[in-house]
Write an enzyme that holds these catalytic residues in place. Structure first.
Site, PDB file in Angstrom:
ATOM      1  N   GLY A  81       0.771  -1.243   0.000  1.00 19.50           N
ATOM      2  CA  GLY A  81       0.000   0.000   0.000  1.00 19.50           C
ATOM      3  C   GLY A  81       0.800   1.291   0.000  1.00 19.50           C
ATOM      4  N   GLY A  94      -1.565  -5.953   1.677  1.00 19.59           N
ATOM      5  CA  GLY A  94      -1.333  -7.179   2.445  1.00 19.59           C
ATOM      6  C   GLY A  94      -1.226  -8.403   1.546  1.00 19.59           C
TER       7      GLY A  94
HETATM    8  C1  3PG Z   1      -6.890  -3.915   1.270  1.00 14.79           C
HETATM    9  O1  3PG Z   1      -7.093  -2.764   0.889  1.00 14.79           O
HETATM   10  O2  3PG Z   1      -5.941  -4.222   2.015  1.00 14.79           O
HETATM   11  C2  3PG Z   1      -7.790  -4.988   0.752  1.00 14.79           C
HETATM   12  O3  3PG Z   1      -8.881  -4.459   0.091  1.00 14.79           O
HETATM   13  C3  3PG Z   1      -8.200  -5.938   1.846  1.00 14.79           C
HETATM   14  O4  3PG Z   1      -8.860  -5.243   2.846  1.00 14.79           O
HETATM   15  P1  3PG Z   1      -8.731  -5.739   4.348  1.00 14.79           P
HETATM   16  O5  3PG Z   1      -7.301  -5.518   4.767  1.00 14.79           O
HETATM   17  O6  3PG Z   1      -9.696  -4.906   5.135  1.00 14.79           O
HETATM   18  O7  3PG Z   1      -9.086  -7.203   4.365  1.00 14.79           O
HETATM   19 MG    MG Z   2      -5.454  -4.470   4.256  1.00 13.15          MG
END
Ligand code: 3PG
Ligand code: MG
Length: 404
Positions: A362, A385
């Site tokens: 991210g 993740g």
């Molecule tokens: C993210 O943005 O990490 C994914 O869409 C998964 O979301 P989550 O971490 O809330 O499962």
């Molecule tokens: Mg996430």
């Protein structure tokens, strides 16, 4: 499993799991539509083949953020926020069902015509989604003839719509979408027999979050560059003074052991020689550059320093494969953005010289986007993740479910 190109979508209803978990501002406007744009080729393909698409996704974590009355905050987490944007991008009819299961969803799905799209409400409005409930998964499965998983960003979750639902489709009725295929292909290219020298760059705040990743890097990296706050736990392991920098005292031993393993494996680990330090965590902090192992009390390392940035960039530019996960500093604050910028620019330069460069996770993705360098590296992952776990060598449940 089938390949998306080998499935005949004509007059079929494709149930497509996408990851439309996109950032929204206070007025619920999309601030970064990358994940939507990246899923468009799959949806377009289904429509162009004469099929229709039933899209399902989560948005945020509504069950963790209930309103004052303990109810789901539908106004905030509804996927309705995305309908207009989808219509514009797809230039197709996009219908919306205000529940992902039940009568309304079933009725609207049944009424879909070739070339049309139905977006289902946030799958996480039901706790059965995260629980991977079989009955709920069956209800979702009943909406479509074929299941397409294009939600790489959520492939590490064994949820109903990402994983369990696939059980109710036979092998030649389920496949990955184009985005999922590309994510797997690129990450695999980076990890399996990559062209050498291979440089893995990692940052972020915690050693505990990244230790598995670091250990996997030992299998194929020639160089590992460590930035971000996690570098200060490594500095502690080398008996440096880190002032008030963020550290994980209980991971110092882990860090020391990792450095030993890297040495035994003949992998070069670079820690930042110097750091840009602040007297507090904030955009308006006082700033000074210090050696990373001599940070005075009252100061904290918030970015790699200019000499570290230069040596990191030098190693990256000489690499043939680069995997980058995690920023070098608090790049949201301009005073502490230079290290991350230098790494991003070096990745772009290496790419220009023919290297394969992949950015995943991210925050580093946000950094290349902010610097408008996303098009200048080989591949930018839509997974945070999920990409981290893929690079750690884990089998992601959302991927496994399609293969089974
Ligand atoms: C993210 O943005 O990490 C994914 O869409 C998964 O979301 P989550 O971490 O809330 O499962
Ligand atoms: Mg996430």
């Amino acid at each position: 499993m089938s390949n998306i190109k080998s499935i005949n979508f004509k007059d079929k209803k494709a149930l497509v799991r996408v990851d439309f978990n996109v950032p929204l501002d206070k007025e619920f406007r999309i601030t970064d539509d990358t994940r939507i744009r990246e899923a468009l080729p799959t949806i377009r393909h289904i429509l162009d083949q004469g099929g229709s698409a039933i899209l399902m996704s989560h948005l945020g974590r509504p069950l963790e953020k209930l309103d004052a009355n303990g109810n789901i905050n539908k106004q905030k987490f509804t996927l309705q926020h995305l309908v207009k944007h989808l219509r514009k991008k797809l230039k197709a009819r996009v219908n919306f069902a205000d529940d992902c299961v039940g009568k309304v969803a079933a009725k609207k799905a049944a009424a879909l015509k070739p070339g049309e799209v139905l977006l289902l409400e946030n799958t996480r409005f039901h706790h059965e989604e995260e629980g991977g409930d079989e009955g709920f998964s069956k209800q979702l499965a009943a909406l479509g003839d074929v299941y397409v998983n294009d939600a790489f960003g959520t492939a590490h979750r064994a949820h109903a719509s990402t994983t369990i639902v696939a059980r109710y489709f036979v092998k030649n009725h389920k496949c990955f979408g184009f985005l999922m295929e590309r994510e797997i292909e690129n990450a695999t290219r980076a990890m399996k027999n990559p062209e050498k020298p291979v440089t893995c760059v990692t940052g972020g705040s915690k050693v505990s979050d990244k230790i598995l990743l670091l250990e996997t890097f030992l299998d194929y990296a020639d160089n590992i560059l460590i930035g971000g706050a996690m570098a200060y736990t490594f500095m502690l392991a080398k008996k440096g003074a880190v002032g008030n920098s963020l550290v994980e005292a209980d991971r110092v031993k882990t860090a020391r052991e990792f450095l030993k393993k890297a040495k035994d494996a003949g992998v070069k680990v670079l820690l930042p020689k110097d750091s840009v330090c602040g007297d507090k965590f904030g955009a308006d902090a006082q700033v000074q550059v210090c050696p990373s192992n001599q940070i005075p009390d009252g100061w904290m390392g918030l970015d790699i320093g200019p000499s570290a940035a230069k040596s990191f960039a030098g190693v990256i530019r000489k690499s043939k494969t680069v995997i980058w996960n995690g920023p070098m500093g608090v790049f949201e604050f301009p005073a502490f953005a230079e290290g991350t910028k230098a790494v991003a620019k070096a990745c772009a330069a290496a790419t220009k010289k023919g290297a394969f460069t992949m950015v995943g996770g991210g925050d580093s993705v946000a950094a290349v986007n902010q610097l408008k360098l996303a098009k200048k590296v080989s591949f930018v992952s839509t997974g945070g993740g999920a990409m981290l776990e893929f690079l750690e060598g884990k089998e992601l449940p959302g991927i496994k479910a399609i293969h089974e």
